[in-house]
Design a protein around this motif. Structure first.
Motif, PDB file in Angstrom:
ATOM      1  N   PRO A 195      44.286  53.964  34.057  1.00  0.00           N
ATOM      2  CA  PRO A 195      44.645  52.680  34.395  1.00  0.00           C
ATOM      3  C   PRO A 195      45.692  51.632  33.748  1.00  0.00           C
ATOM      4  N   ASN A 196      47.050  51.871  33.553  1.00  0.00           N
ATOM      5  CA  ASN A 196      48.090  51.540  33.096  1.00  0.00           C
ATOM      6  C   ASN A 196      49.311  52.037  33.905  1.00  0.00           C
ATOM      7  N   SER A 197      49.316  53.120  34.519  1.00  0.00           N
ATOM      8  CA  SER A 197      49.749  52.798  36.090  1.00  0.00           C
ATOM      9  C   SER A 197      49.337  52.801  37.694  1.00  0.00           C
ATOM     10  N   TRP A 198      48.087  53.520  37.167  1.00  0.00           N
ATOM     11  CA  TRP A 198      46.930  53.518  38.443  1.00  0.00           C
ATOM     12  C   TRP A 198      46.781  54.452  39.670  1.00  0.00           C
ATOM     13  N   GLU A 199      48.270  55.489  38.920  1.00  0.00           N
ATOM     14  CA  GLU A 199      48.046  56.969  39.364  1.00  0.00           C
ATOM     15  C   GLU A 199      46.963  57.587  39.106  1.00  0.00           C
ATOM     16  N   PRO A 200      46.423  57.901  39.947  1.00  0.00           N
ATOM     17  CA  PRO A 200      45.334  58.908  40.296  1.00  0.00           C
ATOM     18  C   PRO A 200      45.278  60.335  39.762  1.00  0.00           C
ATOM     19  N   GLU A 201      44.181  61.003  39.108  1.00  0.00           N
ATOM     20  CA  GLU A 201      44.608  61.946  38.305  1.00  0.00           C
ATOM     21  C   GLU A 201      43.288  63.064  38.339  1.00  0.00           C
ATOM     22  N   PHE A 202      42.380  63.039  38.739  1.00  0.00           N
ATOM     23  CA  PHE A 202      41.329  64.044  39.183  1.00  0.00           C
ATOM     24  C   PHE A 202      40.547  63.276  39.906  1.00  0.00           C
ATOM     25  N   MET A 203      39.239  63.909  40.881  1.00  0.00           N
ATOM     26  CA  MET A 203      38.264  63.451  41.585  1.00  0.00           C
ATOM     27  C   MET A 203      37.200  64.534  41.541  1.00  0.00           C
ATOM     28  N   ILE A 204      35.654  64.288  40.993  1.00  0.00           N
ATOM     29  CA  ILE A 204      34.914  65.028  41.311  1.00  0.00           C
ATOM     30  C   ILE A 204      34.280  64.211  42.755  1.00  0.00           C
ATOM     31  N   PRO A 205      34.050  65.149  43.489  1.00  0.00           N
ATOM     32  CA  PRO A 205      33.490  65.183  45.258  1.00  0.00           C
ATOM     33  C   PRO A 205      32.400  64.376  44.824  1.00  0.00           C
TER      34      PRO A 205
END
Length: 304
Positions: A195-205
Motif C-alpha cells: 500500500p505504500n509503494s503501490w507495487e504488485p507482489e503476488f496474484m491468485i488467478p
C-alpha cells in the motif's frame, strides 16, 4: 510467500493474463472444462471438495446500497454503492443529488458509530487498515481511494498493471498484515499490493468454474482467502451463489461451497469470530432493484 522481482512479476502476469483471457472465452462460448490441475484458474472439473452454506440475517445496513464490508476490532465497516449515469438508467434509479459514497462503521447491532465520506464511485470493494479506509471503485474514475478517518482523501490510485488512467474495476478487497489484496476484474485475479509503494507482489488467478463466471468479494481465513462467486442470472430465484477457497501462499484452489436456495445475495465478504459475514447489496447486474428479499441486510454465512 516468496517475493519476486517486478520484472519477473510483470512477465508472469502478462502470460497468466493471456491464458486466463483465452480460458474465459472458452467458458463463455462453449462452457467447456479446462484440464484438471487442482490450482486456481483451473475448471470445476477438478472435483474440489464442496460443501453447502446457508445465510442468517443479522441487521439492516444504513440506508443505501451496501456493496462492501470489512471487519476491524471496532466493529463492521460497510461501503455504500451509488449508481449514476447509464447504470442509474439501467436500474431505473434517479440520479443521486450527492455523489459522496460513505463508509459506515457500525456495531454488531447495526448502530452507526462513525461515517467516513469518500469520492469512490460505484463502490464494490473495501478494506480498512493502516489507519485508512480503502474504497474500491467499479466505475469511472475507477481505482482505489485511500481516505483517512476524518474523510480526507490521501490518495487515488489505479489497480496496478493496467493503463495509468484506468486499471479496471474491482469487486473486493481485504487488508492483512500491512498488505492490500484487490479482486481485480481486468486481471481476473486477486492481487496483493504494497500500500505504500503501490507495487504488485503476488496474484491468485480467479478459479474458473464454468457455471459460476461472476466474481465478488474476498475475505482472509487463517492463511487462506475465500471469494464469492456466482452464475449469470436475471433474478434472485435463478441465482446460484457460491464460495471458493484459495491457499494464500500458493494460489491453489482448496474447496468450494454452494449456497442453499433462497439464501441472501452475497456481495461483500469478511471474517468475524470464525464466521463469514456478507451484505446483500440490493443491486445485482441483470436483476430488478431489491429483487432479493433480504436486500440491504448484513448476514452471516454458516456451513451446513
Amino acid at each position: 510467500m516468496e517475493n519476486i522481482s517486478k520484472r519477473e512479476f510483470l512477465a508472469a502476469s502478462i502470460g497468466a493474463g493471456m491464458c486466463l483471457s483465452a480460458v474465459g472465452k472458452v467458458f463463455a462460448q462453449e462452457n467447456s472444462a479446462a484440464p484438471a490441475g487442482g490450482v486456481a484458474g483451473a475448471s470445476a472439473g477438478n472435483h474440489l471438495p464442496s460443501r453447502k452454506v446457508k445465510t442468517t440475517k443479522l441487521f439492516k445496513s444504513p440506508d443505501g446500497y451496501p456493496n462492501a464490508i470489512a471487519v476491524t476490532p471496532e466493529g463492521l465497516w460497510i461501503g455504500e454503492q451509488k449508481e449514476t449515469g447509464r447504470a442509474a438508467a439501467q436500474y431505473h434509479l434517479p440520479e443521486p443529488k450527492d455523489l459522496t459514497e460513505h463508509a459506515w462503521l457500525v456495531d454488531w447491532n447495526g448502530k452507526v458509530l462513525k461515517t467516513v465520506a469518500t469520492q469512490s464511485r460505484n463502490t464494490s470493494g473495501m478494506a480498512v487498515g493502516g489507519g485508512y479506509v480503502w474504497m474500491c471503485a467499479n466505475a469511472a474514475p475507477e481505482g482505489v481511494f485511500q481516505v483517512d478517518m476524518s474523510s480526507k482523501q490521501v490518495s487515488h490510485r489505479q489497480i496496478p498493471l493496467g493503463p495509468a488512467s484506468d486499471g479496471g474495476g474491482c469487486h473486493g478487497a481485504l487488508w492483512h498484515e500491512g498488505k492490500l489484496w484487490i479482486a481485480s476484474l481486468r486481471l481476473r485475479g486477486i492481487l496483493r499490493v504494497d500500500p505504500n509503494s503501490w507495487e504488485p507482489e503476488f496474484m491468485i488467478p480467479f478459479y474458473q468454474a464454468p457455471d459460476k463466471p461472476r466474481y465478488h468479494a474476498i475475505a482472509w481465513d487463517n492463511g487462506a482467502i475465500w471469494q464469492v462467486i456466482g452464475n449469470d442470472s436475471k433474478r434472485h430465484s435463478d441465482y446460484r451463489a457460491g464460495l471458493v477457497k484459495y491457499d494464500a501462499a500458493s494460489g491453489r484452489a482448496l474447496e468450494t461451497a454452494d449456497f442453499e436456495p433462497d439464501s441472501s445475495d452475497p456481495h461483500g465478504l469478511a471474517m468475524h469470530d470464525g464466521s463469514l459475514i456478507s451484505c446483500d447489496a440490493g443491486i445485482h447486474p441483470g436483476w430488478p432493484v431489491n429483487d432479493s428479499p433480504t436486500a440491504g441486510w448484513i448476514f452471516r454465512i454458516d456451513f451446513v
